[in-house]
Design a protein around this motif. Sequence first.
Motif, PDB file in Angstrom:
ATOM      1  N   ASN A 227     -11.819  -5.651 -14.509  1.00  0.00           N
ATOM      2  CA  ASN A 227     -12.364  -3.949 -13.737  1.00  0.00           C
ATOM      3  C   ASN A 227     -13.736  -3.622 -13.277  1.00  0.00           C
ATOM      4  O   ASN A 227     -13.407  -2.810 -11.921  1.00  0.00           O
ATOM      5  CB  ASN A 227     -13.025  -2.953 -15.087  1.00  0.00           C
ATOM      6  CG  ASN A 227     -11.487  -3.024 -16.320  1.00  0.00           C
ATOM      7  OD1 ASN A 227     -10.733  -3.424 -16.188  1.00  0.00           O
ATOM      8  ND2 ASN A 227     -12.003  -2.436 -17.428  1.00  0.00           N
ATOM      9  N   THR A 228     -14.353  -3.985 -12.871  1.00  0.00           N
ATOM     10  CA  THR A 228     -15.618  -4.115 -11.409  1.00  0.00           C
ATOM     11  C   THR A 228     -14.906  -4.462 -10.505  1.00  0.00           C
ATOM     12  O   THR A 228     -15.203  -3.595  -9.484  1.00  0.00           O
ATOM     13  CB  THR A 228     -17.070  -4.879 -12.421  1.00  0.00           C
ATOM     14  OG1 THR A 228     -17.407  -4.059 -12.969  1.00  0.00           O
ATOM     15  CG2 THR A 228     -17.993  -4.442 -10.949  1.00  0.00           C
ATOM     16  N   ARG A 231     -12.153  -1.880  -9.331  1.00  0.00           N
ATOM     17  CA  ARG A 231     -12.326  -0.858  -8.515  1.00  0.00           C
ATOM     18  C   ARG A 231     -13.518  -0.915  -7.750  1.00  0.00           C
ATOM     19  O   ARG A 231     -13.429  -0.068  -6.767  1.00  0.00           O
ATOM     20  CB  ARG A 231     -13.472  -0.822 -10.506  1.00  0.00           C
ATOM     21  CG  ARG A 231     -14.621   1.112  -9.977  1.00  0.00           C
ATOM     22  CD  ARG A 231     -15.293   1.527 -11.372  1.00  0.00           C
ATOM     23  NE  ARG A 231     -14.428   1.494 -12.141  1.00  0.00           N
ATOM     24  CZ  ARG A 231     -14.474   0.739 -13.005  1.00  0.00           C
ATOM     25  NH1 ARG A 231     -15.565  -0.165 -13.222  1.00  0.00           N
ATOM     26  NH2 ARG A 231     -14.138   1.279 -14.347  1.00  0.00           N
ATOM     27  N   GLU A 232     -14.142  -2.307  -7.302  1.00  0.00           N
ATOM     28  CA  GLU A 232     -14.659  -2.440  -6.248  1.00  0.00           C
ATOM     29  C   GLU A 232     -13.675  -2.139  -4.642  1.00  0.00           C
ATOM     30  O   GLU A 232     -13.917  -1.608  -3.953  1.00  0.00           O
ATOM     31  CB  GLU A 232     -15.816  -3.122  -5.876  1.00  0.00           C
ATOM     32  CG  GLU A 232     -16.486  -3.196  -6.844  1.00  0.00           C
ATOM     33  CD  GLU A 232     -17.626  -5.195  -6.937  1.00  0.00           C
ATOM     34  OE1 GLU A 232     -16.651  -5.494  -6.353  1.00  0.00           O
ATOM     35  OE2 GLU A 232     -18.545  -4.941  -7.594  1.00  0.00           O
ATOM     36  N   ILE A 269      -9.090   1.021 -14.070  1.00  0.00           N
ATOM     37  CA  ILE A 269      -9.846   1.517 -13.734  1.00  0.00           C
ATOM     38  C   ILE A 269      -9.373   3.462 -13.817  1.00  0.00           C
ATOM     39  O   ILE A 269     -10.219   3.870 -12.785  1.00  0.00           O
ATOM     40  CB  ILE A 269     -10.369   1.058 -12.965  1.00  0.00           C
ATOM     41  CG1 ILE A 269      -9.616   0.913 -11.618  1.00  0.00           C
ATOM     42  CG2 ILE A 269     -10.471  -0.532 -12.704  1.00  0.00           C
ATOM     43  CD1 ILE A 269      -9.702   0.545  -9.676  1.00  0.00           C
ATOM     44  N   VAL A 270      -8.383   3.381 -14.026  1.00  0.00           N
ATOM     45  CA  VAL A 270      -7.672   4.306 -14.021  1.00  0.00           C
ATOM     46  C   VAL A 270      -7.726   5.190 -15.468  1.00  0.00           C
ATOM     47  O   VAL A 270      -6.799   5.829 -15.151  1.00  0.00           O
ATOM     48  CB  VAL A 270      -6.562   5.762 -12.530  1.00  0.00           C
ATOM     49  CG1 VAL A 270      -7.226   6.643 -12.446  1.00  0.00           C
ATOM     50  CG2 VAL A 270      -7.291   4.362 -11.584  1.00  0.00           C
ATOM     51  N   ASP A 275     -13.325   6.822 -15.745  1.00  0.00           N
ATOM     52  CA  ASP A 275     -13.171   6.391 -14.464  1.00  0.00           C
ATOM     53  C   ASP A 275     -12.781   6.694 -13.629  1.00  0.00           C
ATOM     54  O   ASP A 275     -12.835   6.852 -12.509  1.00  0.00           O
ATOM     55  CB  ASP A 275     -11.561   5.839 -15.003  1.00  0.00           C
ATOM     56  CG  ASP A 275     -11.833   4.339 -16.063  1.00  0.00           C
ATOM     57  OD1 ASP A 275     -12.978   3.889 -16.076  1.00  0.00           O
ATOM     58  OD2 ASP A 275     -10.924   4.671 -16.935  1.00  0.00           O
ATOM     59  N   THR A 278     -15.529   8.996 -12.168  1.00  0.00           N
ATOM     60  CA  THR A 278     -16.028   7.670 -10.784  1.00  0.00           C
ATOM     61  C   THR A 278     -15.641   6.900  -9.313  1.00  0.00           C
ATOM     62  O   THR A 278     -16.059   7.283  -8.628  1.00  0.00           O
ATOM     63  CB  THR A 278     -16.120   6.040 -11.747  1.00  0.00           C
ATOM     64  OG1 THR A 278     -17.071   6.293 -12.306  1.00  0.00           O
ATOM     65  CG2 THR A 278     -17.531   4.843 -10.909  1.00  0.00           C
ATOM     66  N   ILE A 279     -14.588   7.571  -9.777  1.00  0.00           N
ATOM     67  CA  ILE A 279     -13.685   7.418  -8.187  1.00  0.00           C
ATOM     68  C   ILE A 279     -14.167   8.862  -7.184  1.00  0.00           C
ATOM     69  O   ILE A 279     -14.114   8.124  -6.221  1.00  0.00           O
ATOM     70  CB  ILE A 279     -12.770   7.024  -8.977  1.00  0.00           C
ATOM     71  CG1 ILE A 279     -11.803   5.804  -9.556  1.00  0.00           C
ATOM     72  CG2 ILE A 279     -10.897   7.797  -7.873  1.00  0.00           C
ATOM     73  CD1 ILE A 279     -10.664   6.079  -9.687  1.00  0.00           C
TER      74      ILE A 279
END
Length: 409
Positions: A227-228, A231-232, A269-270, A275, A278-279
């Motif tokens: 996930n990390t 997301r990056e 991640i969504v 989530d 964060t985005i």
Amino acid sequence: MCLKFKVFKIKVLKNKVSIMIKMQQTMRWFGPQDNVTLRDIKQAGAIGIVTALHQIPVGEIWSIEDIKERQQIIREAGLEWSVVESLPVHEEIKRATGAYLQYIENYKISLKNLADCGIKIITYNFMPILDWVRTNHNFINEDGSKALLYNQLAFAYFDVFLLKRPNAENDYSEEEKANALEFGNKLSEEEKALLFKNVLLGLPGSKINFTAEQILSLLDNYAEIDNTKLRENLIYFLSEVAPVAEELGSKLAIHPDDPPFSVLGLPRIVSTEKDIKTILEAVPLNANGLCYCTGSLGADPKNNLEKIIDDCGDRIHFLHLRNTFRESENIFRESAHLEGDTKMEVIIEKLLLLMNKTKVSLPMRPDHGFLHDVDEKTEAYPGYSLVGRLKGLAELRGLEMGIAYKLKN
């Protein structure tokens, strides 16, 4: 004969809304090969079309010529191409490998070409490999119509015992695996084959299924991506394309994960309110926004759909309105648009108030309608039959008009 009517208790606010901005009514169309025609959609009451150039390989540039050709077809039918769904993100961008930088540049050019043609709302997703997953495409409702359904036990049986994904057993508890095996042992060989086909259906609008060999090979590419890392990679992608969209006056609308939890060990991640926050905070441009899908987000009962509207505000650029019903912890299915776990009357009221605050009419489409008998004669895509979506559009329009009247009076 006794008819049953659902009664909605609509909260009337003290402060009346003098000028009511309403949603733009749209429908998805998969292009000239779609069995649902533009004439059908116009007669259903929609004014806008949500579509994409599915014939162009993912990652390649959408040329102005190709965009205008599709746009002209839609205009000749008396409609407008309102929203792109989707301008797909290449898997190498999601993994930040190979030619991902070139694919990002191609994406920017496609955004510019779309804007030059006046099309400025672009939906996309960042789900690895599979856009959406259901285990049953033909759940039979009480009235005989058919709906999409997700059963976690069926999926676990597919994953561990049919696909035999390496190390899949580590993603499930011993109880889950035992229950999944018990579920699978009751299936006939034909039912097992159908489950395999249902899970590995390709992109929406496609009749092509992934094979076991294809999906296992694709999964190998994500072995080192959690996930990390995903997301990056999303935030890097947005840091590159969102400024371009902002300059063009375009809006990027990310679609939530469907279902909103990991499948096949893939990162997600969504899926949650956190989530989304964060985005949006990572790239704080208005162009970096959300496709607010009540079905995908509502499939997780922990998501507060009303709060997401409050928190995201003018970062919501496109609406998918559909409903789900959770039969148990392991099973959710598509419901009628006004009859699931999500209180659609509350959602629409909040959206109307949002639009009248921002002075922006958001495009909306009904999503995942039932398959009715009349549509069985055509090769309708799961969730994309004509009558089911027409029924959903009519219900949503009627509910919106009633709430708008109450808010004005």
